[in-house]
Scaffold this motif. Structure first.
Motif, PDB file in Angstrom:
ATOM      1  N   LEU A  89       1.415  -2.398  12.065  1.00  0.00           N
ATOM      2  CA  LEU A  89       2.651  -1.726  11.644  1.00  0.00           C
ATOM      3  C   LEU A  89       3.088  -2.199  10.258  1.00  0.00           C
ATOM      4  CD1 LEU A  89       4.673  -1.725  14.965  1.00  0.00           C
ATOM      5  CD2 LEU A  89       3.903   0.291  13.696  1.00  0.00           C
ATOM      6  N   LYS A  90       2.970  -3.492  10.018  1.00  0.00           N
ATOM      7  CA  LYS A  90       3.329  -4.032   8.709  1.00  0.00           C
ATOM      8  C   LYS A  90       2.436  -3.450   7.620  1.00  0.00           C
ATOM      9  CE  LYS A  90       5.264  -8.440  10.244  1.00  0.00           C
ATOM     10  NZ  LYS A  90       5.115  -9.908  10.190  1.00  0.00           N
ATOM     11  N   ILE A  91       1.144  -3.341   7.896  1.00  0.00           N
ATOM     12  CA  ILE A  91       0.216  -2.759   6.924  1.00  0.00           C
ATOM     13  C   ILE A  91       0.606  -1.321   6.626  1.00  0.00           C
ATOM     14  CG2 ILE A  91      -2.168  -1.967   6.583  1.00  0.00           C
ATOM     15  CD1 ILE A  91      -3.028  -4.476   8.228  1.00  0.00           C
ATOM     16  N   TYR A  92       0.856  -0.566   7.663  1.00  0.00           N
ATOM     17  CA  TYR A  92       1.224   0.851   7.495  1.00  0.00           C
ATOM     18  C   TYR A  92       2.458   0.988   6.598  1.00  0.00           C
ATOM     19  CZ  TYR A  92       2.873   5.525   8.532  1.00  0.00           C
ATOM     20  OH  TYR A  92       3.328   6.814   8.409  1.00  0.00           O
ATOM     21  N   HIS A  93       3.489   0.219   6.899  1.00  0.00           N
ATOM     22  CA  HIS A  93       4.733   0.359   6.145  1.00  0.00           C
ATOM     23  C   HIS A  93       4.626  -0.229   4.738  1.00  0.00           C
ATOM     24  CE1 HIS A  93       7.038   2.295   9.240  1.00  0.00           C
ATOM     25  NE2 HIS A  93       6.564   1.435  10.112  1.00  0.00           N
ATOM     26  N   MET A  94       3.839  -1.283   4.573  1.00  0.00           N
ATOM     27  CA  MET A  94       3.652  -1.845   3.233  1.00  0.00           C
ATOM     28  C   MET A  94       2.865  -0.861   2.364  1.00  0.00           C
ATOM     29  SD  MET A  94       4.663  -4.433   1.493  1.00  0.00           S
ATOM     30  CE  MET A  94       5.121  -5.590   2.778  1.00  0.00           C
ATOM     31  N   GLN A  95       1.854  -0.228   2.935  1.00  0.00           N
ATOM     32  CA  GLN A  95       1.087   0.776   2.193  1.00  0.00           C
ATOM     33  C   GLN A  95       1.975   1.970   1.843  1.00  0.00           C
ATOM     34  OE1 GLN A  95      -2.245   0.313   1.176  1.00  0.00           O
ATOM     35  NE2 GLN A  95      -1.609   1.984  -0.151  1.00  0.00           N
ATOM     36  N   GLU A  96       2.840   2.337   2.787  1.00  0.00           N
ATOM     37  CA  GLU A  96       3.786   3.434   2.547  1.00  0.00           C
ATOM     38  C   GLU A  96       4.665   3.121   1.336  1.00  0.00           C
ATOM     39  OE1 GLU A  96       6.062   6.059   5.784  1.00  0.00           O
ATOM     40  OE2 GLU A  96       6.824   4.007   5.665  1.00  0.00           O
ATOM     41  N   GLN A  97       5.104   1.874   1.230  1.00  0.00           N
ATOM     42  CA  GLN A  97       5.924   1.477   0.078  1.00  0.00           C
ATOM     43  C   GLN A  97       5.092   1.465  -1.209  1.00  0.00           C
ATOM     44  OE1 GLN A  97       9.322   0.922  -0.058  1.00  0.00           O
ATOM     45  NE2 GLN A  97       9.169   1.811   1.989  1.00  0.00           N
ATOM     46  N   ALA A  98       3.865   1.029  -1.108  1.00  0.00           N
ATOM     47  CA  ALA A  98       2.995   0.983  -2.287  1.00  0.00           C
ATOM     48  C   ALA A  98       2.689   2.382  -2.812  1.00  0.00           C
ATOM     49  CB  ALA A  98       1.697   0.259  -1.953  1.00  0.00           C
ATOM     50  N   ASP A  99       2.729   3.368  -1.944  1.00  0.00           N
ATOM     51  CA  ASP A  99       2.416   4.744  -2.324  1.00  0.00           C
ATOM     52  C   ASP A  99       3.625   5.523  -2.842  1.00  0.00           C
ATOM     53  OD1 ASP A  99      -0.195   4.275  -1.582  1.00  0.00           O
ATOM     54  OD2 ASP A  99       0.031   5.172   0.408  1.00  0.00           O
ATOM     55  N   ARG A 100       4.798   4.895  -2.846  1.00  0.00           N
ATOM     56  CA  ARG A 100       6.008   5.592  -3.302  1.00  0.00           C
ATOM     57  C   ARG A 100       5.926   5.902  -4.799  1.00  0.00           C
ATOM     58  NH1 ARG A 100      10.700   1.827  -2.199  1.00  0.00           N
ATOM     59  NH2 ARG A 100      11.573   3.133  -3.834  1.00  0.00           N
ATOM     60  N   ALA A 101       6.046   7.165  -5.112  1.00  0.00           N
ATOM     61  CA  ALA A 101       5.993   7.581  -6.520  1.00  0.00           C
ATOM     62  C   ALA A 101       7.236   7.157  -7.292  1.00  0.00           C
ATOM     63  CB  ALA A 101       5.816   9.092  -6.601  1.00  0.00           C
ATOM     64  N   ASP A 102       8.348   6.967  -6.589  1.00  0.00           N
ATOM     65  CA  ASP A 102       9.600   6.634  -7.262  1.00  0.00           C
ATOM     66  C   ASP A 102       9.796   5.131  -7.462  1.00  0.00           C
ATOM     67  OD1 ASP A 102       9.907   6.198  -4.490  1.00  0.00           O
ATOM     68  OD2 ASP A 102      12.082   6.392  -4.636  1.00  0.00           O
ATOM     69  N   ALA A 103       8.869   4.306  -6.979  1.00  0.00           N
ATOM     70  CA  ALA A 103       9.007   2.855  -7.096  1.00  0.00           C
ATOM     71  C   ALA A 103       8.443   2.359  -8.423  1.00  0.00           C
ATOM     72  CB  ALA A 103       8.281   2.174  -5.941  1.00  0.00           C
ATOM     73  N   ALA A 104       8.978   1.245  -8.879  1.00  0.00           N
ATOM     74  CA  ALA A 104       8.505   0.626 -10.121  1.00  0.00           C
ATOM     75  C   ALA A 104       7.068   0.138  -9.938  1.00  0.00           C
ATOM     76  CB  ALA A 104       9.409  -0.547 -10.495  1.00  0.00           C
ATOM     77  N   PRO A 105       6.270   0.178 -11.002  1.00  0.00           N
ATOM     78  CA  PRO A 105       4.874  -0.262 -10.906  1.00  0.00           C
ATOM     79  C   PRO A 105       4.723  -1.696 -10.396  1.00  0.00           C
ATOM     80  CG  PRO A 105       5.239   0.861 -12.983  1.00  0.00           C
ATOM     81  CD  PRO A 105       6.577   0.720 -12.326  1.00  0.00           C
ATOM     82  N   GLU A 106       5.635  -2.600 -10.814  1.00  0.00           N
ATOM     83  CA  GLU A 106       5.560  -3.994 -10.352  1.00  0.00           C
ATOM     84  C   GLU A 106       5.765  -4.072  -8.840  1.00  0.00           C
ATOM     85  OE1 GLU A 106       7.996  -3.022 -12.666  1.00  0.00           O
ATOM     86  OE2 GLU A 106       6.737  -3.440 -14.401  1.00  0.00           O
ATOM     87  N   PHE A 107       6.695  -3.276  -8.341  1.00  0.00           N
ATOM     88  CA  PHE A 107       6.967  -3.245  -6.906  1.00  0.00           C
ATOM     89  C   PHE A 107       5.753  -2.726  -6.149  1.00  0.00           C
ATOM     90  CE2 PHE A 107       8.364  -0.817  -3.173  1.00  0.00           C
ATOM     91  CZ  PHE A 107       8.999  -1.815  -2.444  1.00  0.00           C
ATOM     92  N   ARG A 108       5.165  -1.664  -6.660  1.00  0.00           N
ATOM     93  CA  ARG A 108       3.993  -1.073  -6.007  1.00  0.00           C
ATOM     94  C   ARG A 108       2.824  -2.051  -5.992  1.00  0.00           C
ATOM     95  NH1 ARG A 108       3.266   4.925  -8.194  1.00  0.00           N
ATOM     96  NH2 ARG A 108       1.808   4.951  -6.464  1.00  0.00           N
ATOM     97  N   THR A 109       2.619  -2.766  -7.076  1.00  0.00           N
ATOM     98  CA  THR A 109       1.553  -3.766  -7.153  1.00  0.00           C
ATOM     99  C   THR A 109       1.792  -4.891  -6.158  1.00  0.00           C
ATOM    100  OG1 THR A 109       1.140  -3.275  -9.480  1.00  0.00           O
ATOM    101  CG2 THR A 109       0.393  -5.423  -8.682  1.00  0.00           C
ATOM    102  N   ARG A 110       3.039  -5.353  -6.075  1.00  0.00           N
ATOM    103  CA  ARG A 110       3.380  -6.405  -5.125  1.00  0.00           C
ATOM    104  C   ARG A 110       3.120  -5.941  -3.686  1.00  0.00           C
ATOM    105  NH1 ARG A 110       8.095  -7.664  -7.120  1.00  0.00           N
ATOM    106  NH2 ARG A 110       9.343  -6.387  -5.711  1.00  0.00           N
ATOM    107  N   CYS A 111       3.465  -4.698  -3.399  1.00  0.00           N
ATOM    108  CA  CYS A 111       3.218  -4.151  -2.057  1.00  0.00           C
ATOM    109  C   CYS A 111       1.729  -4.054  -1.756  1.00  0.00           C
ATOM    110  CB  CYS A 111       3.876  -2.778  -1.915  1.00  0.00           C
ATOM    111  SG  CYS A 111       5.679  -2.853  -1.845  1.00  0.00           S
ATOM    112  N   LEU A 112       0.938  -3.653  -2.743  1.00  0.00           N
ATOM    113  CA  LEU A 112      -0.513  -3.595  -2.547  1.00  0.00           C
ATOM    114  C   LEU A 112      -1.095  -4.977  -2.303  1.00  0.00           C
ATOM    115  CD1 LEU A 112      -1.562  -0.952  -5.232  1.00  0.00           C
ATOM    116  CD2 LEU A 112      -1.716  -0.725  -2.733  1.00  0.00           C
TER     117      LEU A 112
END
Length: 91
Positions: free
Chosen positions: A17-40
């Motif tokens: 579940l954590k993987i699913y939701h973390m990947q979901e956050q990493a895939d957000r187009a509206d998130a900052a690149p640093e945030f997306r990288t941290r999520c990945l």
């Protein structure tokens, strides 16, 4: 034996579940690149944890199947809601 089949399965479901939701956050187009990288990066760590748990579960199941490990079964002894364990009323 510190872990049981049930506890490992529980941990696996939680990390999935954590993987699913973390990947979901990493895939957000509206998130900052640093945030997306941290999520990945975090999703990668979570996948490693998942793989380690899955390996531990597979090893435990193989050990049980071969007879090298015999799981202990603990019965629950619940005292609440059982009138036998109630002290007589002092009144």
């Amino acid at each position: 034996m510190a872990e049981t089949v049930g506890s490992l399965a529980d941990k696996l479901s939680i990390v999935e579940l954590k993987i699913y939701h973390m990947q979901e956050q990493a895939d957000r187009a509206d998130a900052a690149p640093e945030f997306r990288t941290r999520c990945l990066d975090r999703a990668s760590v979570l996948r490693t944890q998942r793989d380690d748990l899955a390996e531990e579960l597979a090893t435990l199941l193989a050990d049980i199947a071969s007879g090298r490990v015999v799981p202990k079964v603990y019965r629950q002894f619940k005292m609440y809601n059982d009138p036998q364990y109630r002290a007589p009323s002092a009144g």
